[in-house]
Structure formats: structure tokens, C-alpha cells
Design an enzyme around this catalytic site. Structure first.
Site, PDB file in Angstrom:
ATOM      1  N   ASP A   1      -3.743 -14.243  -3.574  1.00  0.00           N
ATOM      2  CA  ASP A   1      -4.244 -15.286  -4.613  1.00  0.00           C
ATOM      3  C   ASP A   1      -5.438 -14.578  -5.202  1.00  0.00           C
ATOM      4  O   ASP A   1      -5.569 -13.198  -5.002  1.00  0.00           O
ATOM      5  CB  ASP A   1      -4.575 -16.806  -3.969  1.00  0.00           C
ATOM      6  CG  ASP A   1      -5.448 -16.368  -2.896  1.00  0.00           C
ATOM      7  OD1 ASP A   1      -6.219 -15.306  -2.501  1.00  0.00           O
ATOM      8  OD2 ASP A   1      -5.876 -17.244  -2.147  1.00  0.00           O
TER       9      ASP A   1
ATOM     10  N   HIS B   1       0.847   4.021  -2.655  1.00  0.00           N
ATOM     11  CA  HIS B   1       0.388   5.491  -2.418  1.00  0.00           C
ATOM     12  C   HIS B   1       1.353   6.401  -2.983  1.00  0.00           C
ATOM     13  O   HIS B   1       1.177   7.643  -3.305  1.00  0.00           O
ATOM     14  CB  HIS B   1      -0.003   5.544  -0.963  1.00  0.00           C
ATOM     15  CG  HIS B   1      -1.392   5.125  -0.746  1.00  0.00           C
ATOM     16  ND1 HIS B   1      -1.936   5.902   0.413  1.00  0.00           N
ATOM     17  CD2 HIS B   1      -2.304   4.502  -1.261  1.00  0.00           C
ATOM     18  CE1 HIS B   1      -3.229   5.297   0.437  1.00  0.00           C
ATOM     19  NE2 HIS B   1      -3.294   4.428  -0.474  1.00  0.00           N
TER      20      HIS B   1
ATOM     21  N   THR C   1     -10.377 -10.544   2.567  1.00  0.00           N
ATOM     22  CA  THR C   1     -10.314 -12.191   2.318  1.00  0.00           C
ATOM     23  C   THR C   1      -9.977 -12.946   3.795  1.00  0.00           C
ATOM     24  O   THR C   1      -9.335 -12.232   4.465  1.00  0.00           O
ATOM     25  CB  THR C   1      -9.486 -12.549   1.291  1.00  0.00           C
ATOM     26  OG1 THR C   1      -8.083 -12.341   2.033  1.00  0.00           O
ATOM     27  CG2 THR C   1      -9.392 -11.808  -0.147  1.00  0.00           C
TER      28      THR C   1
ATOM     29  N   ARG D   1       0.679  -1.131   0.004  1.00  0.00           N
ATOM     30  CA  ARG D   1      -0.003  -0.033   0.022  1.00  0.00           C
ATOM     31  C   ARG D   1       0.750   1.337   0.003  1.00  0.00           C
ATOM     32  O   ARG D   1       0.593   2.356  -0.816  1.00  0.00           O
ATOM     33  CB  ARG D   1      -0.889  -0.045   1.258  1.00  0.00           C
ATOM     34  CG  ARG D   1      -1.909   1.162   1.161  1.00  0.00           C
ATOM     35  CD  ARG D   1      -3.061   0.929   2.356  1.00  0.00           C
ATOM     36  NE  ARG D   1      -3.890   1.926   2.288  1.00  0.00           N
ATOM     37  CZ  ARG D   1      -4.002   3.043   3.205  1.00  0.00           C
ATOM     38  NH1 ARG D   1      -3.320   2.937   4.326  1.00  0.00           N
ATOM     39  NH2 ARG D   1      -4.978   3.826   2.813  1.00  0.00           N
TER      40      ARG D   1
ATOM     41  N   THR E   1      -6.608  -8.404  -1.815  1.00  0.00           N
ATOM     42  CA  THR E   1      -6.670  -9.753  -1.512  1.00  0.00           C
ATOM     43  C   THR E   1      -5.597 -10.027  -0.170  1.00  0.00           C
ATOM     44  O   THR E   1      -5.792 -10.876   0.645  1.00  0.00           O
ATOM     45  CB  THR E   1      -5.885 -10.477  -2.785  1.00  0.00           C
ATOM     46  OG1 THR E   1      -6.303 -12.012  -2.492  1.00  0.00           O
ATOM     47  CG2 THR E   1      -4.531 -10.575  -2.860  1.00  0.00           C
TER      48      THR E   1
HETATM   49  C1  HEM Z   1      -8.788   1.471  -6.532  1.00  0.00           C
HETATM   50  C2  HEM Z   1      -8.779   2.400  -5.411  1.00  0.00           C
HETATM   51  C3  HEM Z   1      -8.457   2.036  -4.012  1.00  0.00           C
HETATM   52  C4  HEM Z   1      -9.093   2.354  -2.794  1.00  0.00           C
HETATM   53  C5  HEM Z   1     -10.346   3.330  -3.010  1.00  0.00           C
HETATM   54  C6  HEM Z   1      -8.629   1.966  -1.915  1.00  0.00           C
HETATM   55  C7  HEM Z   1      -8.669   1.886  -0.705  1.00  0.00           C
HETATM   56  C8  HEM Z   1      -8.336   1.348   0.669  1.00  0.00           C
HETATM   57  C9  HEM Z   1      -8.507   1.498   1.857  1.00  0.00           C
HETATM   58  C10 HEM Z   1      -9.733   2.435   2.696  1.00  0.00           C
HETATM   59  C11 HEM Z   1      -7.819   0.549   2.599  1.00  0.00           C
HETATM   60  C12 HEM Z   1      -7.777   0.584   4.131  1.00  0.00           C
HETATM   61  C13 HEM Z   1      -6.483   1.392   4.997  1.00  0.00           C
HETATM   62  C14 HEM Z   1      -6.697   0.918   6.160  1.00  0.00           C
HETATM   63  O1  HEM Z   1      -7.463   1.415   6.890  1.00  0.00           O
HETATM   64  O2  HEM Z   1      -5.517   0.996   6.975  1.00  0.00           O
HETATM   65  C15 HEM Z   1      -6.827  -0.029   1.570  1.00  0.00           C
HETATM   66  C16 HEM Z   1      -5.909  -0.606   2.173  1.00  0.00           C
HETATM   67  C17 HEM Z   1      -5.022  -1.506   1.216  1.00  0.00           C
HETATM   68  N1  HEM Z   1      -4.693  -1.380  -0.256  1.00  0.00           N
HETATM   69 FE1  HEM Z   1      -6.221  -0.044  -1.214  1.00  0.00          FE
HETATM   70  N2  HEM Z   1      -7.245   1.201  -2.348  1.00  0.00           N
HETATM   71  C18 HEM Z   1      -7.361   1.135  -3.491  1.00  0.00           C
HETATM   72  C19 HEM Z   1      -6.395   0.590  -4.494  1.00  0.00           C
HETATM   73  C20 HEM Z   1      -5.472   0.009  -4.223  1.00  0.00           C
HETATM   74  C21 HEM Z   1      -4.233  -0.497  -4.966  1.00  0.00           C
HETATM   75  C22 HEM Z   1      -4.143   0.062  -6.606  1.00  0.00           C
HETATM   76  C23 HEM Z   1      -3.262  -0.964  -4.353  1.00  0.00           C
HETATM   77  C24 HEM Z   1      -1.944  -1.808  -4.558  1.00  0.00           C
HETATM   78  C25 HEM Z   1      -1.522  -1.808  -5.756  1.00  0.00           C
HETATM   79  C26 HEM Z   1      -3.866  -1.199  -2.885  1.00  0.00           C
HETATM   80  C27 HEM Z   1      -3.396  -1.706  -1.716  1.00  0.00           C
HETATM   81  C28 HEM Z   1      -3.996  -1.942  -0.478  1.00  0.00           C
HETATM   82  C29 HEM Z   1      -3.306  -2.746   0.552  1.00  0.00           C
HETATM   83  C30 HEM Z   1      -2.321  -4.000   0.504  1.00  0.00           C
HETATM   84  C31 HEM Z   1      -4.073  -2.458   1.488  1.00  0.00           C
HETATM   85  C32 HEM Z   1      -3.941  -3.199   2.970  1.00  0.00           C
HETATM   86  C33 HEM Z   1      -2.944  -2.326   3.691  1.00  0.00           C
HETATM   87  C34 HEM Z   1      -2.810  -2.839   5.414  1.00  0.00           C
HETATM   88  O3  HEM Z   1      -3.271  -4.066   5.560  1.00  0.00           O
HETATM   89  O4  HEM Z   1      -2.092  -2.251   6.086  1.00  0.00           O
HETATM   90  N3  HEM Z   1      -5.130  -0.405  -2.786  1.00  0.00           N
HETATM   91  N4  HEM Z   1      -7.136   0.425   0.505  1.00  0.00           N
END
Ligand code: HEM
Length: 438
Positions: free
Chosen positions: A286, A148, A279, A144, A247
Site C-alpha cells: 500500500d 536487481h 512499514t 527485489r 512498502t
Molecule cells: C532507489 C534505490 C534503492 C536502494 C538504495 C535500495 C536499497 C535496498 C536495501 C539496502 C535493501 C535491504 C536488502 C537486505 O538487507 O536484504 C532493499 C530491500 C528491498 N528493495 Fe530496495 N532499494 C532501492 C530501490 C528499489 C526498487 C526500485 C525496488 C523495486 C521496484 C526495490 C525493492 C526492494 C524490496 C522489495 C526489498 C525487500 C527485500 C526483502 O525483504 O528481502 N528497491 N533495498
């Protein structure tokens, strides 16, 4: 996953940052969980790697350090030196100073060659990072973090590093304070072709503007996703494939405002307990994200409005359906899109970047040509007129055929051949009888 964390690496010193990505993606574990994205990574990977090797008892540390020693030159047998260029800090600063250009943009690093970056050092860094990920479960947050950093890119702006992207500007305030940034197991998944040696933006003046990253619950999710990702020069396939990164990982209400405090899948960790995952096996990369978002079967699993849009919007649905059904296809497309994402707005030193893995075989590197029409909603409807017959007419003919004693499970008998054989046999008999009479 061999290269999933490559993105996370982008906040780290340019030469080593990509190693994070190749090490695999977890949650920040105890350290990374605490808040904003960089608190998990502490500014750069050198720092992280150092603290990882320093953590634990002397007995626990010994094998980690021993495994790294053979790669170090004798006078540098200190773990931290492993990642440092073989010139002094003063020399490096002098080089940085002299590389200030007339236009005010700073080229922050001396050439990769000059700072003595070595492929073995990068490989060593990658191995050390795999250890961090295995012990801290920080693969999701690293992915993430990298996303970002990259996701601020604006393709309309030509100038580096003002265009944003994977320039590590997220490590500076104010960018790290933007709302969207609140907040081994090696995770499996696809191997992503990574290039190392990305240059970092040198100062906070190159922080991206706030608001470049997507909202999770905008009024019109599909339009919003297109607006954000098209600005980066990415397409519908990239949007769907990259969303599949959910995932792994969890959402926490105290960071993003989304997700439950805790669920049956997260109450016991690993890493800091709590949050809501997309998940059940949220450290395994996966295609279960697509299966779960499609099924919406369990209230303990998260589906953000932007996740749901992938199965609602006709343009996205074709890909989402495909990935739910075919993990290989998801991995291939994810690897391609992630590699693109990880190089948005990048400048490399040397210009061609540094590759530390053997090139993949031609068969491995060939991304399958995606034929959206095959999976589209249109394709799912029965084709009305392939043979010029309506489905009703085809059904009527089938019934008549069965009525005559034909079976729908057997191929149609070749009556023409039987008739020819019958005529031939008759001809032979007639000829034979004629010979006998005469
Ligand atoms: C498509 C638009 C996207 C939205 C609206 C979005 C939104 C979010 C939100 C709200 C979270 C939770 C953050 C938290 O509360 O800690 C999150 C976590 C995450 N996002 Fe996204 N995301 C998007 C795209 C992506 C993309 C493109 C990737 C990577 C290529 C990604 C990877 C992740 C990962 C790995 C987490 C988990 C982080 C953790 O466990 O600390 N996201 N995302």
C-alpha cells in the site's frame, strides 16, 4: 498484488519468469531468506514450483497437484511438466545451437510457438507461484530480485543482451555475487500490465558490470539516484514510485549492512524472523511507505538516506507528497513504472510478447496525467496575486466586510438584484397611484 512479482520472474526461464511477477510479491520465507538473492529462487521458477508442490506431507500436496492436473495433457501428468516446453531437451538444445548468430550472440530460446508455450501453462505457473508466495512469504524478495536484474540496464548500449536489464543474467556468477545482490499472502497492490516470453541471456559473459545498482547511503543520495535511474532511461517519477516497493520487505544487516537485527514488527516473522522493515505491515503493498518515511515517527522503521531524499529533493518531493496522500495515484504510477522496469533491455519471443490476461478496460489502463506543479513546494505556498491582491489586502477587505455585518461563511448578497427589484416595485406603485388619481 496481481502483478507485483513480475520482476522476480525475470530470472527464470524466459517463458515462465514473468509469471512470478504476476503472482505477487513476501520474503523468501525460510528458503528465500538464507542469503543471496538466487538462493531464494533457486535459479528458475520451474525448480521453485516443483519444490513447492513437492513440499509438505502427501495430504498437503494432494490438493495442490489436483488443482493443476486438469490443465495438463494426459501423458504429462507430472507437475514439473506443466512448465516445460512440449519438446524434448535434446530438441531444445539443438534449436539453441542452430540459433547461434554470426555475431556471437546467442538467441537462447526457440520461438515461443515452436516450444509450445501455452497461455494456459503460463496461467497455471502463475497460480502455482501464488501458492509459493502464500506459503513462503517471499513476495518482497522476488520483487527485489526482479528489480536487481532489470536495474543493471544501460540505455546507451544498443546491443541485446549486453545492455543488461531484464535478461535473467543475475542468475549467473559473477553478477549474483555483486555486493548489491547479497542478501499468501499475496500482497495486494496495483495490477501491472505484464508481457511474457522474455528471452534470457544465455551465459555469464552477459553479466552486468558490478556497481550498476544504487547504493543505499551515497554522499549525495538524490544525485546518485538520478545518475543510476537516468542511465536506465527512467525519470524522477519512476524513481519515487519504484522506491515505494519498500512498502514491503525488510533490510538485514547481515546482507546489505543496513537495518536492525530485529524490531517489534519483525521479531516474530512471518517467514524467518528479524530484519528491519520500512512499514509495520511489511507484507501488504500500500502507500504506507510514503507515510512512514515522511513522518519518521518510529525508530523501529527503516529510512535509508535514499528513502529520506524523496522528501528532501524538490524534484522528488512533489511525487512523494502526492503518494503519501493518494494511494490510487501511487498504484497507477507504480504500475506504469514497474511495467517499464520489467521490460528494460528485453527481447521477446514472439517479438510482441505473450499476454495472458484480458486487456484492461480503457478506463483501467488510462494512467492519470501527472501534474507535478499541483503538488510542488511552490503550489503549497499561498498564491500571492491571483486576483491582483496581496494576502494582507485580502484579509483587510474580509475584516471590513465582516464589520458591516457580512459573514465569511455566507455568499455575498446580490445587492444589484435587490436594487432592481426595489426600483421595479416603486415604478409599479407610482403607476398604480397615477391611475387611481386620474
Ligand atoms: C532507489 C534505490 C534503492 C536502494 C538504495 C535500495 C536499497 C535496498 C536495501 C539496502 C535493501 C535491504 C536488502 C537486505 O538487507 O536484504 C532493499 C530491500 C528491498 N528493495 Fe530496495 N532499494 C532501492 C530501490 C528499489 C526498487 C526500485 C525496488 C523495486 C521496484 C526495490 C525493492 C526492494 C524490496 C522489495 C526489498 C525487500 C527485500 C526483502 O525483504 O528481502 N528497491 N533495498
Amino acid at each position: 498484488m496481481a502483478a507485483i512479482a513480475a520482476q522476480g520472474a525475470s530470472l527464470c526461464k524466459s517463458t515462465t519468469l514473468a509469471t512470478l511477477s504476476s503472482a505477487g510479491a513476501g520474503d523468501g520465507g525460510e528458503t528465500c531468506q538464507r542469503g543471496r538473492l538466487t538462493r531464494g529462487v533457486q535459479g528458475n521458477d520451474v525448480f521453485q514450483a516443483r519444490s513447492a508442490v513437492r513440499s509438505g506431507s502427501a495430504d498437503e500436496r494432494a490438493p495442490r497437484v489436483r488443482s493443476l492436473l486438469p490443465q495438463l495433457p494426459p501423458r504429462r501428468r507430472k507437475f514439473s511438466s506443466q512448465f516445460l516446453p512440449s519438446i524434448s531437451r535434446q530438441e531444445l538444445r539443438a534449436k539453441q545451437k542452430s540459433s547461434k548468430r554470426g555475431n556471437g550472440i546467442v538467441s537462447p530460446c526457440a520461438s515461443a510457438e515452436a516450444i509450445g508455450v501455452r497461455v494456459e501453462q503460463l496461467r497455471g505457473a502463475r497460480e502455482a507461484l501464488k501458492e509459493i508466495i502464500q506459503s513462503k512469504y517471499c513476495n518482497p524478495i522476488l520483487v527485489r530480485l526482479g528489480w536487481h536484474d532489470s536495474g543493471t540496464y544501460n540505455k546507451e548500449i544498443q546491443e541485446w543482451p549486453t545492455a543488461g536489464g531484464a535478461t535473467a543474467s543475475i542468475r549467473f556468477k559473477p553478477e549474483i555475487d555483486h555486493g548489491a545482490n547479497a542478501g499468501e499472502r499475496v500482497a495486494g497492490g496495483p495490477k501491472i500490465p505484464m508481457r511474457y516470453g522474455r528471452l534470457d541471456a544465455s551465459s555469464p559473459e552477459f553479466c552486468a558490470p558490478d556497481g550498476n545498482l544504487p547504493d543505499a547511503a551515497p554522499p549525495s543520495p538524490a544525485d546518485h539516484l538520478r545518475k543510476v535511474f537516468y542511465r536506465m532511461g527512467l525519470n524522477d517519477k519512476d524513481i519515487v514510485a519504484l522506491s515505494g516497493a519498500h512498502t514491503i520487505g525488510r533490510s538485514r544487516p547481515d546482507r546489505s549492512g543496513f537495518g536492525k537485527e530485529s524490531t517489534k514488527y519483525t521479531k516474530d516473522g512471518p517467514g524467518a524472523p528479524g530484519g528491519q522493515s520500512w512499514t509495520p505491515e511489511w507484507l501488504v503493498f500500500d502507500n504506507s511507505y510514503f507515510k512512514e518515511v515522511k513522518a519518521k515517527r518510529d525508530e523501529d522503521l527503516l529510512v535509508l538516506p535514499t528513502d529520506a531524499a524523496l522528501f528532501e529533493d524538490e524534484g522528488f518531493k512533489a511525487y512523494a507528497e502526492k503518494y503519501a496522500e493518494d494511494q490510487e495515484a501511487f498504484f497507477r504510477d507504480y504500475a506504469e513504472s514497474h511495467a517499464k522496469l520489467s521490460e528494460l533491455g528485453c527481447k521477446f519471443d514472439p517479438p510482441e510478447g505473450i499476454v495472458i490476461d484480458e486487456p484492461a478496460s480503457a478506463a483501467d489502463s488510462g494512467f492519470e496525467k501527472f501534474v507535478a506543479a499541483k503538488y510542488s513546494a511552490e503550489a503549497a505556498k499561498p498564491s500571492p496575486k491571483k486576483d491582483g491582491l496581496s494576502p494582507e489586502m485580502r484579509e483587510k477587505i474580509r475584516k471590513e466586510y465582516v464589520g458591516w455585518g457580512g459573514s465569511p461563511d455566507e455568499p455575498t448578497p446580490n445587492y444589484f438584484l435587490y436594487i432592481i427589484i426595489g426600483i421595479s416595485v416603486l415604478a409599479v406603485i407610482v403607476k398604480f397611484l397615477g391611475i387611481v388619481q386620474s
